[in-house]
Motif scaffolding. Structure first.
Motif, PDB file in Angstrom:
ATOM      1  N   LEU A  54     -23.219  11.814   6.373  1.00 37.10           N
ATOM      2  CA  LEU A  54     -22.817  11.105   7.813  1.00 37.10           C
ATOM      3  C   LEU A  54     -21.429  10.802   8.233  1.00 37.10           C
ATOM      4  O   LEU A  54     -20.811   9.988   7.553  1.00 37.10           O
ATOM      5  N   ALA A  55     -21.108  11.716   9.216  1.00 33.56           N
ATOM      6  CA  ALA A  55     -19.651  11.802   9.491  1.00 33.56           C
ATOM      7  C   ALA A  55     -19.139  10.304   9.945  1.00 33.56           C
ATOM      8  O   ALA A  55     -19.823   9.923  10.750  1.00 33.56           O
ATOM      9  N   GLY A  56     -18.160   9.885   9.672  1.00 33.93           N
ATOM     10  CA  GLY A  56     -17.244   8.810  10.318  1.00 33.93           C
ATOM     11  C   GLY A  56     -18.048   7.425   9.611  1.00 33.93           C
ATOM     12  O   GLY A  56     -17.667   6.196  10.113  1.00 33.93           O
ATOM     13  N   ALA A  57     -18.925   7.623   8.700  1.00 36.43           N
ATOM     14  CA  ALA A  57     -19.687   6.346   8.077  1.00 36.43           C
ATOM     15  C   ALA A  57     -19.029   6.038   6.951  1.00 36.43           C
ATOM     16  O   ALA A  57     -18.403   6.727   6.263  1.00 36.43           O
ATOM     17  N   GLY A  58     -19.569   4.887   6.381  1.00 36.54           N
ATOM     18  CA  GLY A  58     -18.799   4.419   5.042  1.00 36.54           C
ATOM     19  C   GLY A  58     -17.726   3.573   5.069  1.00 36.54           C
ATOM     20  O   GLY A  58     -17.108   3.415   6.393  1.00 36.54           O
ATOM     21  N   VAL A  59     -17.264   2.838   4.148  1.00 34.16           N
ATOM     22  CA  VAL A  59     -16.117   1.996   4.039  1.00 34.16           C
ATOM     23  C   VAL A  59     -14.904   2.643   3.612  1.00 34.16           C
ATOM     24  O   VAL A  59     -14.781   3.473   2.476  1.00 34.16           O
ATOM     25  N   ARG A  60     -13.843   2.573   4.347  1.00 28.90           N
ATOM     26  CA  ARG A  60     -12.635   3.356   3.821  1.00 28.90           C
ATOM     27  C   ARG A  60     -11.730   1.940   3.319  1.00 28.90           C
ATOM     28  O   ARG A  60     -11.693   0.910   3.672  1.00 28.90           O
ATOM     29  N   SER A  61     -11.179   2.603   2.129  1.00 32.03           N
ATOM     30  CA  SER A  61     -10.146   1.530   1.524  1.00 32.03           C
ATOM     31  C   SER A  61      -8.922   2.267   0.914  1.00 32.03           C
ATOM     32  O   SER A  61      -8.804   3.226   0.672  1.00 32.03           O
ATOM     33  N   ALA A  62      -7.848   1.264   0.505  1.00 34.33           N
ATOM     34  CA  ALA A  62      -6.822   1.661  -0.159  1.00 34.33           C
ATOM     35  C   ALA A  62      -6.409   0.587  -1.407  1.00 34.33           C
ATOM     36  O   ALA A  62      -6.863  -0.555  -1.122  1.00 34.33           O
ATOM     37  N   SER A  63      -5.959   1.167  -2.396  1.00 33.99           N
ATOM     38  CA  SER A  63      -5.256   0.337  -3.534  1.00 33.99           C
ATOM     39  C   SER A  63      -4.129   0.762  -3.687  1.00 33.99           C
ATOM     40  O   SER A  63      -3.764   2.064  -3.850  1.00 33.99           O
ATOM     41  N   LEU A  64      -3.350  -0.316  -4.061  1.00 31.86           N
ATOM     42  CA  LEU A  64      -1.892  -0.084  -4.503  1.00 31.86           C
ATOM     43  C   LEU A  64      -1.908  -0.768  -5.767  1.00 31.86           C
ATOM     44  O   LEU A  64      -2.491  -1.588  -6.198  1.00 31.86           O
ATOM     45  N   SER A  65      -0.829   0.028  -6.523  1.00 36.16           N
ATOM     46  CA  SER A  65      -0.416  -0.382  -7.919  1.00 36.16           C
ATOM     47  C   SER A  65       1.035  -0.147  -8.165  1.00 36.16           C
ATOM     48  O   SER A  65       1.393   0.800  -7.777  1.00 36.16           O
ATOM     49  N   GLY A  66       1.494  -1.056  -9.293  1.00 42.83           N
ATOM     50  CA  GLY A  66       2.955  -0.818  -9.386  1.00 42.83           C
ATOM     51  C   GLY A  66       3.171  -1.453 -10.721  1.00 42.83           C
ATOM     52  O   GLY A  66       2.687  -2.420 -11.194  1.00 42.83           O
ATOM     53  N   SER A  67       4.326  -1.122 -11.492  1.00 43.61           N
ATOM     54  CA  SER A  67       4.719  -1.735 -12.765  1.00 43.61           C
ATOM     55  C   SER A  67       6.100  -1.383 -12.826  1.00 43.61           C
ATOM     56  O   SER A  67       6.669  -0.869 -12.338  1.00 43.61           O
ATOM     57  N   GLY A  68       6.683  -2.692 -13.346  1.00 45.78           N
ATOM     58  CA  GLY A  68       8.254  -2.795 -13.660  1.00 45.78           C
ATOM     59  C   GLY A  68       9.054  -3.779 -14.297  1.00 45.78           C
ATOM     60  O   GLY A  68       8.099  -4.488 -14.983  1.00 45.78           O
ATOM     61  N   VAL A  69      10.059  -4.050 -14.131  1.00 47.04           N
ATOM     62  CA  VAL A  69      10.672  -5.228 -14.650  1.00 47.04           C
ATOM     63  C   VAL A  69      11.049  -6.278 -13.820  1.00 47.04           C
ATOM     64  O   VAL A  69      11.378  -5.928 -12.581  1.00 47.04           O
ATOM     65  N   PHE A  70      11.412  -7.434 -14.282  1.00 49.90           N
ATOM     66  CA  PHE A  70      12.003  -8.640 -13.362  1.00 49.90           C
ATOM     67  C   PHE A  70      13.451  -8.078 -12.812  1.00 49.90           C
ATOM     68  O   PHE A  70      14.029  -7.886 -13.539  1.00 49.90           O
ATOM     69  N   LYS A  71      13.594  -8.396 -11.601  1.00 50.49           N
ATOM     70  CA  LYS A  71      14.784  -8.014 -11.222  1.00 50.49           C
ATOM     71  C   LYS A  71      15.304  -9.159  -9.922  1.00 50.49           C
ATOM     72  O   LYS A  71      16.575  -9.142 -10.006  1.00 50.49           O
ATOM     73  N   ASP A  72      14.500  -9.380  -9.206  1.00 49.18           N
ATOM     74  CA  ASP A  72      14.773 -10.184  -8.016  1.00 49.18           C
ATOM     75  C   ASP A  72      13.780 -11.502  -7.794  1.00 49.18           C
ATOM     76  O   ASP A  72      12.568 -11.510  -7.707  1.00 49.18           O
ATOM     77  N   ASP A  73      14.281 -12.271  -7.874  1.00 50.84           N
ATOM     78  CA  ASP A  73      13.742 -14.031  -7.969  1.00 50.84           C
ATOM     79  C   ASP A  73      12.875 -14.027  -6.499  1.00 50.84           C
ATOM     80  O   ASP A  73      11.805 -14.279  -6.407  1.00 50.84           O
ATOM     81  N   ALA A  74      13.251 -13.518  -5.539  1.00 53.63           N
ATOM     82  CA  ALA A  74      12.784 -13.824  -4.149  1.00 53.63           C
ATOM     83  C   ALA A  74      11.362 -12.899  -4.239  1.00 53.63           C
ATOM     84  O   ALA A  74      10.382 -13.504  -3.662  1.00 53.63           O
ATOM     85  N   THR A  75      11.433 -11.644  -4.331  1.00 56.81           N
ATOM     86  CA  THR A  75      10.206 -10.936  -4.534  1.00 56.81           C
ATOM     87  C   THR A  75       9.253 -11.160  -5.506  1.00 56.81           C
ATOM     88  O   THR A  75       8.175 -11.185  -5.384  1.00 56.81           O
ATOM     89  N   ASP A  76       9.713 -11.578  -6.662  1.00 55.75           N
ATOM     90  CA  ASP A  76       8.812 -12.008  -7.822  1.00 55.75           C
ATOM     91  C   ASP A  76       8.012 -13.263  -7.665  1.00 55.75           C
ATOM     92  O   ASP A  76       6.736 -13.617  -7.408  1.00 55.75           O
ATOM     93  N   GLU A  77       8.936 -14.435  -6.748  1.00 57.75           N
ATOM     94  CA  GLU A  77       8.280 -15.521  -6.456  1.00 57.75           C
ATOM     95  C   GLU A  77       7.320 -15.318  -5.154  1.00 57.75           C
ATOM     96  O   GLU A  77       6.204 -15.814  -5.047  1.00 57.75           O
ATOM     97  N   ARG A  78       7.742 -14.677  -4.251  1.00 57.42           N
ATOM     98  CA  ARG A  78       6.683 -14.119  -3.169  1.00 57.42           C
ATOM     99  C   ARG A  78       5.426 -13.491  -3.570  1.00 57.42           C
ATOM    100  O   ARG A  78       4.175 -14.126  -3.123  1.00 57.42           O
ATOM    101  N   ALA A  79       5.339 -12.542  -4.785  1.00 60.36           N
ATOM    102  CA  ALA A  79       4.236 -11.901  -5.222  1.00 60.36           C
ATOM    103  C   ALA A  79       3.260 -13.253  -5.878  1.00 60.36           C
ATOM    104  O   ALA A  79       1.870 -13.268  -5.623  1.00 60.36           O
ATOM    105  N   ARG A  80       3.784 -13.953  -6.547  1.00 57.12           N
ATOM    106  CA  ARG A  80       2.921 -15.078  -7.178  1.00 57.12           C
ATOM    107  C   ARG A  80       2.515 -15.951  -6.034  1.00 57.12           C
ATOM    108  O   ARG A  80       1.478 -16.358  -6.220  1.00 57.12           O
ATOM    109  N   GLN A  81       3.399 -16.412  -4.895  1.00 64.09           N
ATOM    110  CA  GLN A  81       2.954 -17.085  -3.980  1.00 64.09           C
ATOM    111  C   GLN A  81       1.639 -16.306  -3.269  1.00 64.09           C
ATOM    112  O   GLN A  81       0.747 -17.101  -3.031  1.00 64.09           O
ATOM    113  N   ILE A  82       1.847 -15.362  -2.853  1.00 65.03           N
ATOM    114  CA  ILE A  82       0.592 -14.373  -2.399  1.00 65.03           C
ATOM    115  C   ILE A  82      -0.716 -14.553  -3.021  1.00 65.03           C
ATOM    116  O   ILE A  82      -1.777 -14.790  -2.596  1.00 65.03           O
TER     117      ILE A  82
END
Length: 138
Positions: A54-82
């Motif tokens: 059935l065209a146009g039916a069903g659920v659309r979704s997206a997923s993101l992933s990433g890996s890395g090293v600690f570098k920036d307190d602001a974005t690290d803290e924001r991710a934890r807060q989220i």
């Protein structure tokens, strides 16, 4: 699309809730995946017994992933807060020479790791939490 540097595929998070996006620091590898569920409407009259969707039916979704090293307190803290506050702010994914995907995502997992003779690392997993928009690169 010609060959691109992998480091140019960026995940940016809304730092303040007002559209101020900042690149998630320290990421070394990033990935975005789009999914579309199918709705099977095959029946006895389906030509040659082939599956029909059935065209146009069903659920659309997206997923993101990433890996890395600690570098920036602001974005690290924001991710934890989220994560710990259960927030679902807007994120942007910049795909070089293709465009920008933007919309709400939930951080579904944060993993921290480290070895005795290596750096501390982290991994993020995110799931789309609403409608996404696409803006083509110019």
């Amino acid at each position: 699309m010609v060959a691109q540097n992998g480091k140019d595929l960026l995940i940016k998070m809304d730092m303040t809730g007002d559209g101020q996006f900042q690149t998630t620091a320290g990421l070394r590898a990033t990935r975005i995946r789009f999914n579309a569920e199918t709705v099977d409407v095959t029946n006895l009259d389906s030509q040659g017994g082939w599956r029909e969707l059935l065209a146009g039916a069903g659920v659309r979704s997206a997923s993101l992933s990433g890996s890395g090293v600690f570098k920036d307190d602001a974005t690290d803290e924001r991710a934890r807060q989220i994560f710990f506050d259960g927030q679902m702010p807007d994120f942007q994914v910049i795909i070089p020479d293709f465009g920008t995907i933007e919309g709400p995502f939930q951080i579904t997992a944060i993993e921290y790791a480290g070895t005795h003779n290596g750096e501390a690392t982290y991994e993020l997993s995110l799931a789309s939490a609403g409608a996404l928009t696409f803006t083509a690169a110019v």
